[in-house]
Design an enzyme around this catalytic site. Sequence first.
Site, PDB file in Angstrom:
ATOM      1  N   GLN A  21     -49.758   6.018  68.992  1.00 20.01           N
ATOM      2  CA  GLN A  21     -49.173   4.831  69.606  1.00 20.01           C
ATOM      3  C   GLN A  21     -48.574   5.092  70.989  1.00 20.01           C
ATOM      4  OE1 GLN A  21     -47.115   3.938  65.594  1.00 20.01           O
ATOM      5  NE2 GLN A  21     -47.377   1.925  66.488  1.00 20.01           N
ATOM      6  N   HIS A 115     -49.421  10.311  60.894  1.00 22.45           N
ATOM      7  CA  HIS A 115     -48.985   8.927  61.117  1.00 22.45           C
ATOM      8  C   HIS A 115     -50.231   8.079  61.351  1.00 22.45           C
ATOM      9  CE1 HIS A 115     -45.456   6.229  62.320  1.00 22.45           C
ATOM     10  NE2 HIS A 115     -46.537   5.461  62.340  1.00 22.45           N
ATOM     11  N   ASN A 159     -47.049   9.101  56.788  1.00 25.58           N
ATOM     12  CA  ASN A 159     -46.348   7.885  57.158  1.00 25.58           C
ATOM     13  C   ASN A 159     -46.893   6.705  56.369  1.00 25.58           C
ATOM     14  OD1 ASN A 159     -44.495   6.438  59.110  1.00 25.58           O
ATOM     15  ND2 ASN A 159     -46.382   5.255  59.332  1.00 25.58           N
ATOM     16  N   GLU A 160     -46.035   6.103  55.605  1.00 25.21           N
ATOM     17  CA  GLU A 160     -46.363   4.855  54.901  1.00 25.21           C
ATOM     18  C   GLU A 160     -47.719   4.854  54.196  1.00 25.21           C
ATOM     19  OE1 GLU A 160     -45.994   1.578  57.593  1.00 25.21           O
ATOM     20  OE2 GLU A 160     -43.818   1.781  57.710  1.00 25.21           O
TER      21      GLU A 160
HETATM   22  C1  GCO Z   1     -45.959   0.967  60.630  1.00 21.99           C
HETATM   23  C2  GCO Z   1     -45.743   2.210  61.391  1.00 21.99           C
HETATM   24  C3  GCO Z   1     -45.439   1.996  62.803  1.00 21.99           C
HETATM   25  C4  GCO Z   1     -45.448   0.570  63.311  1.00 21.99           C
HETATM   26  C5  GCO Z   1     -44.145  -0.124  63.013  1.00 21.99           C
HETATM   27  C6  GCO Z   1     -44.051  -1.518  63.569  1.00 21.99           C
HETATM   28  O1  GCO Z   1     -45.085   0.534  59.931  1.00 21.99           O
HETATM   29  O2  GCO Z   1     -47.013   0.367  60.755  1.00 21.99           O
HETATM   30  O3  GCO Z   1     -45.005   3.191  60.833  1.00 21.99           O
HETATM   31  O4  GCO Z   1     -46.462   2.764  63.345  1.00 21.99           O
HETATM   32  O5  GCO Z   1     -45.706   0.527  64.647  1.00 21.99           O
HETATM   33  O6  GCO Z   1     -43.942  -0.192  61.647  1.00 21.99           O
HETATM   34  O7  GCO Z   1     -44.909  -2.384  62.885  1.00 21.99           O
END
Ligand code: GCO
Length: 415
Positions: A21, A115, A159-160
């Site tokens: 990003q 990420h 990440n997520e």
């Molecule tokens: C996600 C990520 C980030 C995003 C943020 C805003 O949640 O998608 O961790 O990369 O940019 O959450 O939407």
Amino acid sequence: MTEKFTFPGDFLWGTASAAHQVEGGNVNSDAWLLEHVAGSPYVEPAGDACDHYHRYPQDIALIAALGFNCYRFSIEWARIEPEEGEFSRAALEHYRRMLAACHDNGLTPIVTYHHFTSPRWFAAKGGWEVLENADYFVRYCERATAHLGDLIGAACTLNEPNVGLLIQQMGYMQPDSVLANAPYRAAAAKAAGSAMFSAFPQCLQAPARDTLLKAHPLAVAAIKAGRGSFPVGLTLALSDHQAVDGGEATRDRMRQAIDDVFLDVTGQDDFVGVQTYTRTRFGAQGILPPEPGVELTQMGYEFWPEALEATMRYTASYSGKPVLVTENGIGTEDDTQRIAYIARALQGVRRCLQDGIHVRGYCYWSIFDNFEWTMGYRPKFGLIAVDRETQKRTLKPSAAWLGAIARANALESVS
Ligand code: GCO
């Protein structure tokens, strides 16, 4: 009545970013390929992003000067392992220099190993949709830790990993059956010269979930066995799931499928990374649209800063682990609205701490206006604006405002 609330002495105050990003030129990643195929789900490509790959020395100094004491960023697998089994010492050295810059500026580096983006070769092998592919990620974690571990302050593996499930349930992404036949998947496979191409998070969620669930604990073990000694955790996309008018059973089912399955694999972790932006309401029939009268953010989310407190409480009580807010923020052109959002979210953090919940820190998403994935550069999450032509950084009032709170390590408590 207002009085001063002081945070714990070791509280981490930071902002967050992610390689794809902000770095720019992440050409070997699966996302870059997907951004350029016909029918791409991305409205525009990431391009130079914020050129953070080259500008990190000034950027890191700026973060420190604002008053923060940590910086969460991700290292890019597509750069570190550009071809299968071929590790780039130069790329690893780049991240060593970034980590050293954090230390030189008094910032604890919180490193995310993955990420969203992966190397193209990994996507061309089916990416996260293939269970055995978890091993590639674990090997990359081992290699990265061997090179960088002595400088890492805290680490997040993935990440997520649950974000695809969440946005699918919310209707922002198609179900697996439709996704499977999305023309861009075929176009990407063709461009990659492979029979398949699967990039997170636009992947088939059911198989990807199983691979991600397998990969995380193996990655934690690999990282902990490696160089250095630092806390390791998982970050999750956590919406404040609220039940309305008999929606409890639906809400609980959803929470189980989206959040709990992932919390269930955090047994060896030192913390859970909480990433919250808004709430989701459930009625008996399923997810409800935003409540009329509630303000919406640029993402179309309800403006609901108290969501963070709810997810911190849920996560801490379900997992029994300390929580670290690895992301919380708002996409808005109105910086006054951003300050209002953070101010209310921080009152929630304060209430959690006062109730004895172990909160290790708060990272605002994001340091810069950056590449918001499929939505491109339109949403503005940053404390700092970035000119897309000149790369000039301009501080928004929220940057100095949050930096001052971080420096003071204290807040006026509002009851
Ligand atoms: C996600 C990520 C980030 C995003 C943020 C805003 O949640 O998608 O961790 O990369 O940019 O959450 O939407």
